[in-house]
Design an enzyme around this catalytic site. Sequence first.
Site, PDB file in Angstrom:
ATOM      1  N   ASP A  22       5.205   0.115   2.803  1.00  0.00           N
ATOM      2  CA  ASP A  22       4.645   1.378   2.281  1.00  0.00           C
ATOM      3  C   ASP A  22       3.537   2.021   3.119  1.00  0.00           C
ATOM      4  O   ASP A  22       2.629   1.320   3.586  1.00  0.00           O
ATOM      5  CB  ASP A  22       3.995   1.156   0.909  1.00  0.00           C
ATOM      6  CG  ASP A  22       4.803   0.298  -0.022  1.00  0.00           C
ATOM      7  OD1 ASP A  22       5.952  -0.025   0.316  1.00  0.00           O
ATOM      8  OD2 ASP A  22       4.279  -0.041  -1.097  1.00  0.00           O
ATOM      9  N   GLU A 204       6.587   1.517  -9.123  1.00  0.00           N
ATOM     10  CA  GLU A 204       5.616   1.199  -8.078  1.00  0.00           C
ATOM     11  C   GLU A 204       5.108   2.494  -7.446  1.00  0.00           C
ATOM     12  O   GLU A 204       5.726   3.551  -7.582  1.00  0.00           O
ATOM     13  CB  GLU A 204       6.274   0.349  -6.971  1.00  0.00           C
ATOM     14  CG  GLU A 204       6.861  -0.969  -7.466  1.00  0.00           C
ATOM     15  CD  GLU A 204       7.458  -1.824  -6.348  1.00  0.00           C
ATOM     16  OE1 GLU A 204       7.157  -3.023  -6.312  1.00  0.00           O
ATOM     17  OE2 GLU A 204       8.238  -1.308  -5.526  1.00  0.00           O
TER      18      GLU A 204
HETATM   19  C1  FRU Z   1       6.376  -1.241  -2.835  1.00  0.00           C
HETATM   20  C2  FRU Z   1       5.537  -2.492  -2.994  1.00  0.00           C
HETATM   21  C3  FRU Z   1       4.260  -2.177  -3.733  1.00  0.00           C
HETATM   22  C4  FRU Z   1       3.344  -3.274  -3.286  1.00  0.00           C
HETATM   23  C5  FRU Z   1       3.751  -3.455  -1.852  1.00  0.00           C
HETATM   24  C6  FRU Z   1       3.648  -4.858  -1.347  1.00  0.00           C
HETATM   25  O1  FRU Z   1       7.241  -1.269  -1.757  1.00  0.00           O
HETATM   26  O2  FRU Z   1       6.290  -3.490  -3.637  1.00  0.00           O
HETATM   27  O3  FRU Z   1       4.425  -2.102  -5.129  1.00  0.00           O
HETATM   28  O4  FRU Z   1       1.986  -2.932  -3.420  1.00  0.00           O
HETATM   29  O5  FRU Z   1       5.081  -3.022  -1.749  1.00  0.00           O
HETATM   30  O6  FRU Z   1       3.867  -4.927   0.028  1.00  0.00           O
END
Ligand code: FRU
Length: 482
Positions: A22, A204
């Site tokens: 992300d 998320e």
């Molecule tokens: C989304 C996610 C988020 C988390 C991160 C962990 O892709 O699962 O929810 O904070 O990636 O790398």
Amino acid sequence: GTKSERYRPQYHFTPKAHWMNDPNGMVYYKGTYHLFYQYYPGGTVWGPMHWGHTTSKDMVHWQEKPIALYPDSLGYIFSGSAVVDVHNTSGFGKNGQVPLVAIFTHHNPKLEKLKSDKIQYQSLAYSLDDGKTWTKYAGNPVLPNPGISDFRDPKVRWYEAQKKWIMTLATKDHITFYSSPNLKSWSKESEFGRDAGAHGGVWECPDLIPLNHNGKTVWVLIANINPGGPNGGSAAQYFVGDFDGKNFRAYSKKTKWMDYGADNYAGVTFSNTGNRTILMGWMSNWQYATVVPTVAWRSATTVPRELGLKEVGKELLLTSKPIKELNTLNEQSFSLKNLAVKDSYDLTAKTKNNTGLFKLELSTQNTDDFSIVLANEQGNEVLIGYDKSANQYYIDRSHSGKVDFEKGFGKRHTAPRFPSDKTISLTLMVDVASVELFADSGLTIMTDIFFPEKPLNKLFIKSTTGISIPNLTYTRLASSVL
Ligand code: FRU
């Protein structure tokens, strides 16, 4: 060098090496765009998360910086946001230096092993040198876990009407809003989403965004979801509604999708960009992100997109358009007027393109079936098209080259067309290993990645029924890899 590596995107940000997911903490300050990202410097698959860091003057040319945040005794550094604390509400500012404050999730692997459900909580870090270096707040965490296993990805913005910070947080199957006067103490305001939207997976990386619609502020709530996307796996849903500093009320509880392709996840917007709202996503999908056939690194971001609203019938829909700064990549360009396409029109000779980077803009006069085909001598092809009987756009990567690293990868993805008029206009942004389709002024978006055996240096427009194209513009793009 990195520039000539196989599958290395040429105008999408990628880390030189290792794993990325992300985009995080995107913030504009003093002429610089900061992009942080979920980063594992120890390998090319997901691992203990850090915040990688890269900066840019135009969101197109990126310069990778040292890692901004390392895991610590409270856990890995998961996703989050960053704000410019102009009024120094946090008190982190010293000698008039405005603090940049990052609000992120700590994910505690030790508690996870113990099967605790309180493994995620929100913490702060601040920078007093305009984003260069970061110090974690000694009072972390600032928002402890209330007993919800998925409790993460805080997106914070200043709510001027009530002079407070609003945190939009993903809390398993819904969103929880919190507020704070100082970024350090948080009170719960409300929840949204238990009875709205898609629930094929966990929510998320949310974002709550005010957009101007005919002089009125309309709020868009983005809630990424994994899995459960319209074409499988990870995807970005959104709701349009009102926000009053406490509650978000959606005009409709039905999910809308920001992007119908398989590869735009966890997208959120930059802080502090004034009247512009600019989003970047992670150009991959949890279904196969860790097994795609790149070697030195994994994953790229999408092109930055400017968001807006458009009325279609009685509904307000989100629009996404490539930011105008991407025009700085424009190289040779040509236009064709009043092109009649029957069966196949070969653009390969005209484009003479062995870089694989280009923008194609076209409008059609009727809405018959047609496709744009990216191909090579090896028989790999990616089709981007419109299917009249279904009134759908599609991207078909079934025969795009390497597809068997995951069984669901080699598929045809579809997306609805929203306007009812007969003119289709679309823009394609093509890089070495991705295509982004922006159709009908940004109403339908599809982002898909692909991994051909050799570069896709051939280009065709095809239509068995025949179409007429009043205007087609092809622009070769330069690499922005520094
Ligand atoms: C989304 C996610 C988020 C988390 C991160 C962990 O892709 O699962 O929810 O904070 O990636 O790398």
